[in-house]
Design a protein around this motif. Structure first.
Motif, mmCIF file in Angstrom:
data_model
loop_
_atom_site.group_PDB
_atom_site.id
_atom_site.type_symbol
_atom_site.label_atom_id
_atom_site.label_comp_id
_atom_site.label_asym_id
_atom_site.label_seq_id
_atom_site.Cartn_x
_atom_site.Cartn_y
_atom_site.Cartn_z
ATOM 1 N N ILE A 10 -7.178 6.284 -8.487
ATOM 2 C CA ILE A 10 -8.529 5.996 -8.000
ATOM 3 C C ILE A 10 -8.543 5.980 -6.470
ATOM 4 O O ILE A 10 -9.455 6.508 -5.838
ATOM 5 N N CYS A 11 -7.511 5.384 -5.890
ATOM 6 C CA CYS A 11 -7.428 5.342 -4.432
ATOM 7 C C CYS A 11 -7.321 6.738 -3.841
ATOM 8 O O CYS A 11 -7.990 7.066 -2.847
ATOM 9 N N GLU A 12 -6.477 7.568 -4.440
ATOM 10 C CA GLU A 12 -6.331 8.933 -3.948
ATOM 11 C C GLU A 12 -7.657 9.684 -4.015
ATOM 12 O O GLU A 12 -8.033 10.410 -3.091
ATOM 13 N N THR A 13 -8.392 9.487 -5.115
ATOM 14 C CA THR A 13 -9.669 10.168 -5.304
ATOM 15 C C THR A 13 -10.662 9.820 -4.200
ATOM 16 O O THR A 13 -11.464 10.663 -3.788
ATOM 17 N N HIS A 14 -10.586 8.586 -3.702
ATOM 18 C CA HIS A 14 -11.575 8.116 -2.732
ATOM 19 C C HIS A 14 -10.976 7.910 -1.333
ATOM 20 O O HIS A 14 -11.590 7.254 -0.488
ATOM 21 N N TYR A 15 -9.778 8.460 -1.109
ATOM 22 C CA TYR A 15 -9.162 8.453 0.223
ATOM 23 C C TYR A 15 -8.925 7.031 0.753
ATOM 24 O O TYR A 15 -9.116 6.756 1.937
ATOM 25 N N VAL A 16 -8.501 6.162 -0.136
ATOM 26 C CA VAL A 16 -8.199 4.780 0.228
ATOM 27 C C VAL A 16 -6.686 4.597 0.169
ATOM 28 O O VAL A 16 -6.029 5.017 -0.788
ATOM 29 N N GLY A 17 -6.110 3.958 1.190
ATOM 30 C CA GLY A 17 -4.675 3.745 1.229
ATOM 31 C C GLY A 17 -4.250 2.531 0.418
ATOM 32 O O GLY A 17 -5.072 1.715 -0.010
ATOM 33 N N MET A 18 -2.933 2.403 0.227
ATOM 34 C CA MET A 18 -2.391 1.296 -0.564
ATOM 35 C C MET A 18 -1.311 0.584 0.245
ATOM 36 O O MET A 18 -0.348 1.215 0.692
ATOM 37 N N ILE A 19 -1.499 -0.715 0.426
ATOM 38 C CA ILE A 19 -0.504 -1.520 1.140
ATOM 39 C C ILE A 19 -0.265 -2.798 0.341
ATOM 40 O O ILE A 19 -0.719 -3.873 0.725
ATOM 41 N N PRO A 20 0.426 -2.700 -0.786
ATOM 42 C CA PRO A 20 0.539 -3.842 -1.707
ATOM 43 C C PRO A 20 1.164 -5.076 -1.081
ATOM 44 O O PRO A 20 2.075 -4.989 -0.258
ATOM 45 N N HIS A 21 0.653 -6.198 -1.522
ATOM 46 C CA HIS A 21 1.149 -7.498 -1.076
ATOM 47 C C HIS A 21 2.517 -7.774 -1.683
ATOM 48 O O HIS A 21 2.825 -7.333 -2.789
ATOM 49 N N ALA A 28 10.100 -2.450 -8.087
ATOM 50 C CA ALA A 28 9.221 -1.679 -8.964
ATOM 51 C C ALA A 28 8.156 -0.933 -8.167
ATOM 52 O O ALA A 28 7.788 0.201 -8.499
ATOM 53 N N LEU A 29 7.650 -1.557 -7.099
ATOM 54 C CA LEU A 29 6.636 -0.899 -6.273
ATOM 55 C C LEU A 29 7.163 0.376 -5.629
ATOM 56 O O LEU A 29 6.422 1.342 -5.453
ATOM 57 N N VAL A 30 8.444 0.393 -5.255
ATOM 58 C CA VAL A 30 9.014 1.608 -4.668
ATOM 59 C C VAL A 30 8.948 2.745 -5.679
ATOM 60 O O VAL A 30 8.637 3.892 -5.330
ATOM 61 N N GLY A 57 1.905 -8.081 -16.798
ATOM 62 C CA GLY A 57 2.567 -7.178 -15.862
ATOM 63 C C GLY A 57 4.069 -7.328 -15.870
ATOM 64 O O GLY A 57 4.808 -6.347 -15.725
ATOM 65 N N ALA A 58 4.563 -8.554 -16.036
ATOM 66 C CA ALA A 58 6.007 -8.792 -16.081
ATOM 67 C C ALA A 58 6.626 -8.142 -17.315
ATOM 68 O O ALA A 58 7.684 -7.498 -17.239
ATOM 69 N N ILE A 59 5.966 -8.296 -18.462
ATOM 70 C CA ILE A 59 6.480 -7.710 -19.699
ATOM 71 C C ILE A 59 6.403 -6.191 -19.647
ATOM 72 O O ILE A 59 7.343 -5.483 -20.039
ATOM 73 N N GLU A 60 5.289 -5.659 -19.149
ATOM 74 C CA GLU A 60 5.142 -4.207 -19.047
ATOM 75 C C GLU A 60 6.183 -3.615 -18.107
ATOM 76 O O GLU A 60 6.734 -2.536 -18.348
ATOM 77 N N THR A 90 -1.102 -5.635 -6.157
ATOM 78 C CA THR A 90 0.345 -5.485 -6.199
ATOM 79 C C THR A 90 0.878 -5.686 -7.607
ATOM 80 O O THR A 90 0.116 -5.867 -8.566
ATOM 81 N N LEU A 91 2.188 -5.673 -7.725
ATOM 82 C CA LEU A 91 2.871 -5.950 -8.993
ATOM 83 C C LEU A 91 3.464 -7.349 -8.956
ATOM 84 O O LEU A 91 3.911 -7.797 -7.896
ATOM 85 N N PRO A 92 3.443 -8.035 -10.098
ATOM 86 C CA PRO A 92 2.914 -7.642 -11.406
ATOM 87 C C PRO A 92 1.441 -7.961 -11.589
ATOM 88 O O PRO A 92 0.906 -7.835 -12.698
ATOM 89 N N ASN A 93 0.744 -8.354 -10.508
ATOM 90 C CA ASN A 93 -0.609 -8.887 -10.601
ATOM 91 C C ASN A 93 -1.610 -7.935 -11.237
ATOM 92 O O ASN A 93 -2.590 -8.376 -11.834
ATOM 93 N N THR A 94 -1.411 -6.635 -11.091
ATOM 94 C CA THR A 94 -2.350 -5.680 -11.675
ATOM 95 C C THR A 94 -2.253 -5.618 -13.189
ATOM 96 O O THR A 94 -3.121 -5.039 -13.847
ATOM 97 N N GLY A 95 -1.200 -6.196 -13.748
ATOM 98 C CA GLY A 95 -0.969 -6.077 -15.183
ATOM 99 C C GLY A 95 0.125 -5.089 -15.499
ATOM 100 O O GLY A 95 0.406 -4.832 -16.668
ATOM 101 N N GLY A 96 0.751 -4.513 -14.483
ATOM 102 C CA GLY A 96 1.885 -3.646 -14.747
ATOM 103 C C GLY A 96 1.918 -2.375 -13.930
ATOM 104 O O GLY A 96 1.009 -2.073 -13.149
#
Length: 422
Positions: free
Chosen positions: A318-329, A338-340, A125-128, A302-308
């Motif tokens: 995927i979250c949008e498809t299933h109406y799930v919100g995102m509150i990254p750590h 990067a998250l912004v 995730g850091a390199i990506e 969150t980033l970079p934990n997801t791999g990028g």
């Protein structure tokens, strides 16, 4: 200096004009240029620095800085990983085209046969992240433009603690936080610090009482949230959540341990509080079933934990498809920047970002305005790449990788050139 070297390496006037674009307004001009306008660059060096004075021994909250440098002198920066995992990933991509970001991600993810664990994902995730920064700089546009353009003007924030407050009680700090423009104030459970044994029954009761005081202080309305820190066993966790239902917290996080995500099939029918899970997870295969089966309400990966960045955007879809919100750590300052970009170019049903302490960190090795923060909100940064400038002289140099591994693993490619499992 790096931008000057990059401009000198461009062979034509059209390329120089492209590299000179610095504003969001340049995006409309970009649409008329072909993909061939990207310079032909190769990755020549990858450097890794330690963040000074950051001593937490946590692989998945590492704050090492990665620089990916090309033969044209252009440099991209990322954050995360440990020395050994960074070196292993870096040795695979020296000499590669830095702009084939998804291709390189697949190569690093699948090219060692075994899927990477969460520690290696952090390095990947850091390199990506650095590759996206590099590409944005090459085109003179912010990363969020490369991801599809802005979908929102800012990202709402919640605070864990609130350092700007001069209050002496947690209740007063929570109130000050909301008045400063934050969407919510997050608390943790009672107990669990120091050497005093943790009494589950006692702290379940105290946590419920503490939550009630915070809820009253901020006036209800989902202006607070709580992280149970995977600290309680199932019985106490259920007891706490059921008691919190009438208080309507914005979310209740990490109710039980994270090793067995399938436990939420049992918990979900018992609970009505909004459930947040995922800060200890990595890529989409860690959490897709939780999302698809509506077992949680918010993801915490969150980033970079997801791999990028791109993997995070896939998760956002995927979250949008299933109406799930995102509150990254929260993990580190560059990852916050990067998250912004990625949340600012995605469309989950709700999104909220964490600011530990209620204010941006100001590491000496980044420009002071690397985050565009005001009134409890993070605004999109319109500068090229991630909009963050790194001063390596103010960090601690660890290693530099300039050569490919001498022991490459076999790689299987389809006739069309795509990466397949070996």
């Amino acid at each position: 200096m790096q931008r000057r070297r990059f401009l000198q390496s461009l062979a034509s006037g059209s390329l120089a004009a492209l590299a000179g674009l610095h504003s969001v307004g340049a995006t409309s001009r970009l649409t008329s240029l072909s993909a061939a306008a990207l310079p032909k660059l190769k990755i020549t060096k990858i450097r890794y620095y330690a963040a000074p004075d950051y001593t937490k021994p946590l692989f998945n909250q590492a704050r090492g800085i990665v620089e990916v440098e090309t033969d044209g002198g252009l440099i991209g920066i990322g954050e995360g990983g440990a020395r050994d995992t960074i070196e292993q990933c870096a040795q695979m991509i020296i000499g590669e085209n830095p702009f084939r970001i998804e291709h390189l991600w697949q190569y690093l993810y699948r090219g060692m046969f075994y899927p990477p664990g969460r520690e290696k994902l952090h390095a990947l995730g850091a390199i990506e992240m650095a590759l996206w920064d590099l590409k944005g700089k090459a085109l003179g546009v912010p990363v969020y433009e490369l991801l599809g353009g802005a979908t929102r003007d800012y990202v709402e924030c919640y605070a864990t603690g609130f350092r700007p407050s001069k209050a002496k009680t947690e209740e007063e700090r929570a109130r000050d936080c909301i008045e400063a423009g934050f969407r919510a104030y997050r608390i943790g459970p009672t107990g669990g610090n120091g050497e005093q044994p943790f009494d589950f029954y006692e702290n379940a009761k105290k946590t419920i009482e503490f939550s009630r005081r915070i809820n009253d202080a901020v006036g209800g309305g989902g202006k607070w949230a709580i992280d149970l820190h995977t600290r309680f066993d199932t019985q106490e966790a259920i007891k706490i959540c059921q008691a919190l239902e009438e208080m309507e917290p914005y979310f209740v996080e990490d109710i039980v341990r994270s090793e067995n995500p399938g436990v939420y099939r049992t918990l979900r029918p018992m609970l009505k509080v909004p459930i947040a899970v995922g800060e200890q997870f990595g890529d989409r295969w860690d959490s897709n079933e939780l999302i698809e089966n509506h077992l949680i309400d918010y993801t915490r990966f969150t980033l970079p934990n997801t791999g990028g960045i791109h993997e995070f955007q896939k998760l956002a879809a995927i979250c949008e498809t299933h109406y799930v919100g995102m509150i990254p750590h929260f993990t580190g300052p560059l990852s916050t920047a990067a998250l912004v970009h990625v949340l600012g170019a995605s469309s989950p049903v709700r999104c909220l970002m964490e600011l530990a302490g209620g204010e941006p960190e100001k590491p000496a090795y980044f420009n002071e305005d690397y985050l565009n923060f005001k009134n409890g909100k993070l605004y999109l940064n319109p500068n090229p790449g991630l909009g963050v400038r790194f001063d390596p002289k103010k960090a601690t140099f660890i290693t530099e990788i300039k050569e490919n591994t001498k022991y490459p693993h076999p790689v299987l490619r389809a006739p069309d050139g795509s990466i397949h499992n070996w």
